[in-house]
Scaffold this motif. Structure first.
Motif, PDB file in Angstrom:
ATOM      1  N   PHE A 303      79.034 -17.337   9.588  1.00  0.00           N
ATOM      2  CA  PHE A 303      79.537 -16.268  10.453  1.00  0.00           C
ATOM      3  C   PHE A 303      78.820 -14.949  10.152  1.00  0.00           C
ATOM      4  CE2 PHE A 303      82.424 -12.659  11.005  1.00  0.00           C
ATOM      5  CZ  PHE A 303      82.709 -12.768  12.362  1.00  0.00           C
ATOM      6  N   LEU A 304      78.665 -14.630   8.873  1.00  0.00           N
ATOM      7  CA  LEU A 304      77.984 -13.398   8.496  1.00  0.00           C
ATOM      8  C   LEU A 304      76.518 -13.433   8.926  1.00  0.00           C
ATOM      9  CD1 LEU A 304      79.468 -12.762   4.928  1.00  0.00           C
ATOM     10  CD2 LEU A 304      80.022 -11.576   7.065  1.00  0.00           C
ATOM     11  N   TYR A 305      75.912 -14.613   8.863  1.00  0.00           N
ATOM     12  CA  TYR A 305      74.525 -14.742   9.328  1.00  0.00           C
ATOM     13  C   TYR A 305      74.435 -14.372  10.805  1.00  0.00           C
ATOM     14  CZ  TYR A 305      70.226 -17.006  10.918  1.00  0.00           C
ATOM     15  OH  TYR A 305      69.010 -17.272  11.503  1.00  0.00           O
ATOM     16  N   GLY A 306      75.366 -14.890  11.613  1.00  0.00           N
ATOM     17  CA  GLY A 306      75.361 -14.546  13.030  1.00  0.00           C
ATOM     18  C   GLY A 306      75.689 -13.088  13.279  1.00  0.00           C
ATOM     19  N   TYR A 307      76.623 -12.559  12.492  1.00  0.00           N
ATOM     20  CA  TYR A 307      77.038 -11.170  12.685  1.00  0.00           C
ATOM     21  C   TYR A 307      75.914 -10.196  12.326  1.00  0.00           C
ATOM     22  CZ  TYR A 307      79.766  -6.887  12.196  1.00  0.00           C
ATOM     23  OH  TYR A 307      80.236  -5.605  12.326  1.00  0.00           O
ATOM     24  N   LEU A 308      75.235 -10.464  11.229  1.00  0.00           N
ATOM     25  CA  LEU A 308      74.178  -9.562  10.783  1.00  0.00           C
ATOM     26  C   LEU A 308      72.923  -9.664  11.644  1.00  0.00           C
ATOM     27  CD1 LEU A 308      74.527 -10.013   6.908  1.00  0.00           C
ATOM     28  CD2 LEU A 308      75.364  -8.117   8.319  1.00  0.00           C
ATOM     29  N   ASN A 309      72.763 -10.791  12.330  1.00  0.00           N
ATOM     30  CA  ASN A 309      71.572 -10.981  13.148  1.00  0.00           C
ATOM     31  C   ASN A 309      71.823 -10.772  14.632  1.00  0.00           C
ATOM     32  OD1 ASN A 309      69.126 -12.199  11.459  1.00  0.00           O
ATOM     33  ND2 ASN A 309      71.029 -13.049  10.619  1.00  0.00           N
ATOM     34  N   GLN A 310      73.025 -10.304  14.981  1.00  0.00           N
ATOM     35  CA  GLN A 310      73.304 -10.125  16.402  1.00  0.00           C
ATOM     36  C   GLN A 310      72.452  -9.015  17.018  1.00  0.00           C
ATOM     37  OE1 GLN A 310      77.203  -8.670  17.395  1.00  0.00           O
ATOM     38  NE2 GLN A 310      77.444  -7.603  15.431  1.00  0.00           N
ATOM     39  N   SER A 350      78.368 -11.211  25.512  1.00  0.00           N
ATOM     40  CA  SER A 350      77.098 -11.780  25.035  1.00  0.00           C
ATOM     41  C   SER A 350      76.842 -11.385  23.588  1.00  0.00           C
ATOM     42  CB  SER A 350      75.948 -11.312  25.931  1.00  0.00           C
ATOM     43  OG  SER A 350      75.728  -9.921  25.790  1.00  0.00           O
ATOM     44  N   LYS A 351      77.254 -10.156  23.198  1.00  0.00           N
ATOM     45  CA  LYS A 351      77.102  -9.743  21.804  1.00  0.00           C
ATOM     46  C   LYS A 351      77.977 -10.606  20.887  1.00  0.00           C
ATOM     47  CE  LYS A 351      75.925  -4.894  22.675  1.00  0.00           C
ATOM     48  NZ  LYS A 351      76.374  -3.475  22.515  1.00  0.00           N
ATOM     49  N   LYS A 352      79.209 -10.846  21.308  1.00  0.00           N
ATOM     50  CA  LYS A 352      80.095 -11.702  20.512  1.00  0.00           C
ATOM     51  C   LYS A 352      79.559 -13.124  20.445  1.00  0.00           C
ATOM     52  CE  LYS A 352      84.135  -8.970  21.856  1.00  0.00           C
ATOM     53  NZ  LYS A 352      85.394  -8.966  22.627  1.00  0.00           N
ATOM     54  N   LEU A 353      78.979 -13.562  21.560  1.00  0.00           N
ATOM     55  CA  LEU A 353      78.472 -14.930  21.589  1.00  0.00           C
ATOM     56  C   LEU A 353      77.320 -15.110  20.624  1.00  0.00           C
ATOM     57  CD1 LEU A 353      78.941 -17.614  23.054  1.00  0.00           C
ATOM     58  CD2 LEU A 353      77.233 -16.905  24.731  1.00  0.00           C
ATOM     59  N   CYS A 354      76.550 -14.049  20.389  1.00  0.00           N
ATOM     60  CA  CYS A 354      75.435 -14.140  19.440  1.00  0.00           C
ATOM     61  C   CYS A 354      75.922 -14.464  18.035  1.00  0.00           C
ATOM     62  CB  CYS A 354      74.665 -12.827  19.416  1.00  0.00           C
ATOM     63  SG  CYS A 354      73.630 -12.558  20.867  1.00  0.00           S
ATOM     64  N   ILE A 355      77.156 -14.056  17.715  1.00  0.00           N
ATOM     65  CA  ILE A 355      77.691 -14.316  16.374  1.00  0.00           C
ATOM     66  C   ILE A 355      77.942 -15.802  16.181  1.00  0.00           C
ATOM     67  CG2 ILE A 355      79.595 -13.827  14.804  1.00  0.00           C
ATOM     68  CD1 ILE A 355      79.958 -11.156  16.229  1.00  0.00           C
ATOM     69  N   GLY A 360      72.978 -20.632  12.442  1.00  0.00           N
ATOM     70  CA  GLY A 360      73.964 -20.938  11.413  1.00  0.00           C
ATOM     71  C   GLY A 360      75.025 -21.897  11.891  1.00  0.00           C
ATOM     72  N   THR A 361      75.344 -21.870  13.196  1.00  0.00           N
ATOM     73  CA  THR A 361      76.327 -22.800  13.753  1.00  0.00           C
ATOM     74  C   THR A 361      75.849 -24.237  13.619  1.00  0.00           C
ATOM     75  OG1 THR A 361      77.036 -21.114  15.331  1.00  0.00           O
ATOM     76  CG2 THR A 361      77.628 -23.391  15.819  1.00  0.00           C
ATOM     77  N   LEU A 362      74.579 -24.464  13.887  1.00  0.00           N
ATOM     78  CA  LEU A 362      74.010 -25.812  13.747  1.00  0.00           C
ATOM     79  C   LEU A 362      74.101 -26.278  12.300  1.00  0.00           C
ATOM     80  CD1 LEU A 362      72.422 -28.270  14.716  1.00  0.00           C
ATOM     81  CD2 LEU A 362      70.325 -26.917  14.462  1.00  0.00           C
ATOM     82  N   VAL A 363      73.711 -25.420  11.378  1.00  0.00           N
ATOM     83  CA  VAL A 363      73.762 -25.775   9.957  1.00  0.00           C
ATOM     84  C   VAL A 363      75.190 -26.095   9.542  1.00  0.00           C
ATOM     85  CG1 VAL A 363      73.364 -24.921   7.618  1.00  0.00           C
ATOM     86  CG2 VAL A 363      71.718 -24.409   9.430  1.00  0.00           C
TER      87      VAL A 363
END
Length: 893
Positions: A303-310, A350-355, A360-363
């Motif tokens: 989750f943090l990976y998605g949040y920091l890379n949004q 779309s910003k929320k969806l990037c998270i 990271g979701t696949l992993v």
């Protein structure tokens, strides 16, 4: 005669056995009421010697305000016959009136030594032979012992239980067993279990050649108001009796109290006080919670990976860019009332969806597929250790038929194995009819759930039009309301809330229906009964809870056609479309609402309501009397948990397990929410058992029953669902195809790996002039010179020889999605198979301990038997020598 007193009309005859002794005939009389003269925490009869093993409670008919003579007289006679038969079975009874309400009568039940020994042999109860000299517990943490000691319960407070070699009890080998004191040889839990076994099988009536027996029927019919074993003391204070073990007080202090939330559970004491069935539940829940810690850490990291890379999410930037997303005019998503709209109004979603829709979701999805296998395999090993430590390895030999089953055994058949007569409740034909009727009933209720899901879908289709018409229609997306509340978001949130309400209503109804169906099915043993009910309830709950999630994940937005030729559902409603970013965010919203709402509802239903009921009861009792209340009366005013109380606890956790595993690709924070919920759930359940509920009848259990194969089925299905969510619900595969297919004409003219131009490339064109009459969008003055609108699909543009047909990009994406599913499934299933093969269900150490204990037990019994034979033969030899000597010596002389 005395028997005629108990004769009832309409061929209803009370069972009065012939005890065969004058003393037993005297005991037929109802015991005189004894005045309470003991302490408030007394666990004994008024003589202070006989321990109370069970308590029956009834309301005296002569003191009822509304006295219906016929009904009350029948109830009184049945109860008197039942109590007389209990006495004839060897139990001791003592009746005492309530201190606070003289209408209530408490019948205290005591099982003497001979009765305990007799039924311990009948029930194949394992009892101690000698102290166990094998080391069964040890720490594997080495230098971390100080840390595990900090998390464990202080052994000076809760002393470890002494371990014994055990064997099924036999009266003729009583001297072989480790009997130091007859009063403590059978612990209170075992005594209560034996007495409940008797209470469940004593007859009280015969009607139409059908036996009626068992305390459960008497309680259900209102002849008795309650039947329960006693807690050993108050949960807040130690007992005044120095011989009381104060186990309830210790459990509350070291297990249920909030200050012990960080400590390990005292599983051995839980098992000793509540029985193996309760113990194995808390052992499983604790182990599941420990494993969730690892899943929660990985989920939070993803989750943090998605949040920091949004902020690096190129396609989201294009949606929010006024020069890109602000200039893209999207086609209406419904007929007539829906307007054209600008793509940038979906900027926030779309910003929320990037998270959530990131690499990271696949992993995390791959990790959870492996995690669930590790959890199940390691739990099997832990369960095997508990079977050995709690002496339930060969529990299946102790399984007895349910009283309800035995009462219906009226057909006589020949057993194919023993070639002897045995009684069964119904013939093979009757059994097939019952199974067919039960399956039809279950199928009907599942169809009812599907109908409710269809109703929610119709609601979505209808209300979306309303929200599209009512919400602000600013094309540029600058309105503050429209910025966060799009028609899709409003529809999703309201539909999720209504879906949750319908789920709760259907659950309440179907619980009773499932019990009725299972009772009609008439399983033989309690294990068979619970397994049958478990499968019915889970099948229903599975459809009830997960159907809306499956719809959003795999059906919504998948079959919508295109603006000029939309697909209509039921011939009337135009199918829903997803946001340009897909339906993944809506699936996340649905999961959050259902998981959160379910946790709140369960806590209200399971904790708050019993606490309020007990609080009201205590208020009335305190205001009515200041007398000392005995232990049996204090426990009576607690809430009954019911026979299926533990079943609902398992069901709640298994449904949560499904949310954590089946749809975790859309919500990586699900394990964290489950972890927090379970940490509280353990202590809340402990507090509820020790403070708010009567003590449960201890029951044996070898494992978690049918829940184990259910979890294994969920684990297998989870791999498929998560692979399909990533492939079809998220937008990951189309993005990967676009990223790796640079400089290919259908995908753009970029010369390097980049996501620039992705949004423009994945939205197709539609000529506004091609709208059909019934699907004509509302004209909008701000369209200016725009003659086309965009929609989410991969189709050829207008004017192309194959206009509005699927383009090559679509087929490449489909091929990539199918290939991804196949590869992901095979990789995870292969890893799961290797893990399952590499981790045996029972560790080598546990196998050795089981074999050695069995060997030493057999050796001990065999040597004891040989000693007895040797001793007897020695006595016989001495006697023979004496006889020969006495007969021959005179002749020789």
């Amino acid at each position: 005669s005395f028997t005629q007193i108990y004769m009832l009309e309409n061929l209803e005859q009370t069972i009065v056995p012939n005890c065969g002794s004058l003393e037993c005939q005297h005991d037929f009389r109802t015991p005189e009421f004894e005045e309470f003269n003991g302490k408030s925490d007394s666990l004994f009869f008024n003589d202070g010697q006989r321990r109370i093993d069970f308590v029956l409670v009834y309301e005296d008919e002569s003191k009822k305000e509304t006295n219906k003579k016929g009904t009350n007289e029948k109830q009184r006679r049945k109860r008197q016959a039942y109590e007389s038969n209990l006495i004839c079975h060897g139990l001791h009874l003592e009746a005492t009136r309530s201190v606070l309400d003289d209408k209530l009568v408490f019948v205290k039940v005591h099982a003497p030594w001979e009765v305990l020994c007799t039924y311990a042999e009948v029930m194949h109860i394992k009892l101690p032979l000698k102290p166990n000299d094998l080391k069964t517990r040890g720490s594997a943490f080495g230098r971390l012992n100080w840390f595990t000691k900090f998390l464990s319960v202080d052994e000076s407070i809760i002393k470890p239980e002494q371990e014994f070699f055990t064997a099924p009890f036999e009266k003729n080998r009583m001297n072989d067993f480790y009997i130091v004191d007859r009063d403590t040889f059978f612990n209170p839990a075992t005594r209560s279990r034996i007495v409940y076994f008797i209470l469940s099988r004593v007859k009280y009536q015969v009607m139409n050649n059908v036996n009626k027996f068992g305390i459960n029927r008497l309680v259900n019919s209102g002849i008795y108001k309650a039947a329960f074993p006693l807690h050993d003391c108050k949960f807040r204070h130690r007992s005044e009796d120095p011989s009381c073990p104060n186990e309830r007080y210790l459990l509350y202090r070291e297990w249920a109290h909030p200050r012990s939330i960080y400590k390990k559970q005292p599983l051995d004491l839980i098992r000793k006080y509540y029985g193996e069935k309760i113990g194995i539940y808390f052992a499983w829940l604790g182990y599941y919670t420990q494993m969730l810690l690892l899943a929660a850490i990985v989920g939070v990291a993803c989750f943090l990976y998605g949040y920091l890379n949004q902020d690096n999410c190129t396609w989201s930037k294009e949606v929010c860019n006024p020069d890109i997303g602000g200039k893209i005019i999207m086609c209406p998503q419904c007929d007539r009332l829906c307007p054209f709209w600008n793509l940038n109004i979906t900027c926030e979603s779309s910003k929320k969806l990037c998270i959530f829709d990131s690499f990271g979701t696949l992993v995390f999805a791959v990790f959870m597929g492996i995690w669930v296998t590790l959890f199940l395999e390691f739990w099997k090993r832990r369960q095997a250790e508990l079977e050995y430590e709690w002496d339930t390895v060969e529990l299946q030999q102790e399984e007895q038929a349910r009283p309800e089953y035995e009462a219906r055994c009226t057909h006589v058949v020949i057993n194919e194995i023993t070639q002897e007569e045995e009684r069964i409740p119904f013939t093979t034909c009757g059994k097939c009819i019952r199974i067919t009727l039960c399956a039809s009933a279950v199928f009907f209720w599942i169809l009812l759930i599907i109908a409710s899901v269809i109703g929610i879908i119709v609601y979505r289709l209808s209300v979306f039009i309303v929200f599209s018409a009512k919400l602000p229609k600013n094309l540029n997306g600058t309105d503050p309301i429209q910025k966060y509340l799009t028609p899709q978001t409003a529809t999703s949130i309201t539909a999720s809330i209504i879906s949750f309400i319908i789920i709760m209503i259907l659950n309440t109804i179907y619980e009773r229906v499932a019990i009725m169906i299972t009772n009609f099915e008439l399983p033989r043993t309690q294990t068979d009964y619970e397994n049958s009910l478990t499968m019915k309830m889970f099948l229903f709950q599975f459809v009830n809870y997960y159907s809306s999630c499956f719809y959003i994940a795999f059906f919504k937005g998948k079959f919508v056609g295109y603006p000029g030729d939309p697909v209509y559902w039921l011939g009337k409603y135009r199918n829903e479309e997803c946001d340009p970013g897909g339906c993944l965010l809506e699936l996340t919203t649905q999961l959050t609402i259902i998981m959160g709402g379910k946790a709140i509802w369960n806590n209200i239903q399971e904790v708050l309501l019993p606490w309020i009921m007990n609080l009201i009861g205590r208020f009335h009792r305190v205001s009515r009397s200041e007398k000392i209340t005995p232990r049996w009366e204090q426990d009576y005013h607690l809430q009954p948990m019911g026979k299926l109380g533990l079943f609902y606890e398992y069901l709640e956790m298994i449904i949560q397990f499904g949310f954590v595993t089946l749809f975790v690709a859309s919500f990586p924070l699900a394990p964290l929410l489950a972890l927090v919920n379970n940490i509280l759930e353990i202590r809340v359940d402990a507090w509820k058992l020790t403070t708010q509920f009567r003590r449960l009848v201890p029951e044996k259990a070898q494992d978690i029953g049918a829940w184990q194969p259910i979890m294994q089925g969920i684990a297998i299905l989870a791999v498929v669902t998560n692979a399909m969510i990533i492939a079809f619900t998220s937008d990951m595969i189309p993005r990967l195809v676009y990223y790796w297919s640079f400089s290919v004409p259908p995908y753009g003219d970029h010369t390097d790996h980049t996501m620039e131009g992705y949004i423009n490339n994945t939205l197709s064109f539609f000529n506004i002039a091609d709208f059909k009459n019934k699907s004509q969008g509302n004209p909008y003055s701000g369209l200016g010179n725009h003659t086309t609108c965009r929609y989410r699909d991969f189709r050829y543009p207008p004017g192309h020889p194959q206009e509005y047909k699927y383009n090559i990009y679509y087929w490449h994406v489909i091929a990539a999605k199918l290939a991804f599913i196949i590869v992901m499934e095979h990789v995870i299933y292969s890893v799961k198979f290797i893990i399952s093969y590499a981790i045996p269900d029972v560790s080598k150490l546990t196998k050795s301990k089981i074999k050695r204990e069995k060997y030493l037990t057999q050796k001990l019994l065999h040597e004891s038997h040989l000693k007895d034979m040797t001793k007897n033969m020695g006595v016989i030899a001495e006697r023979m020598i004496e006889v020969v000597d006495n007969n021959l010596r005179p002749k020789l002389d």
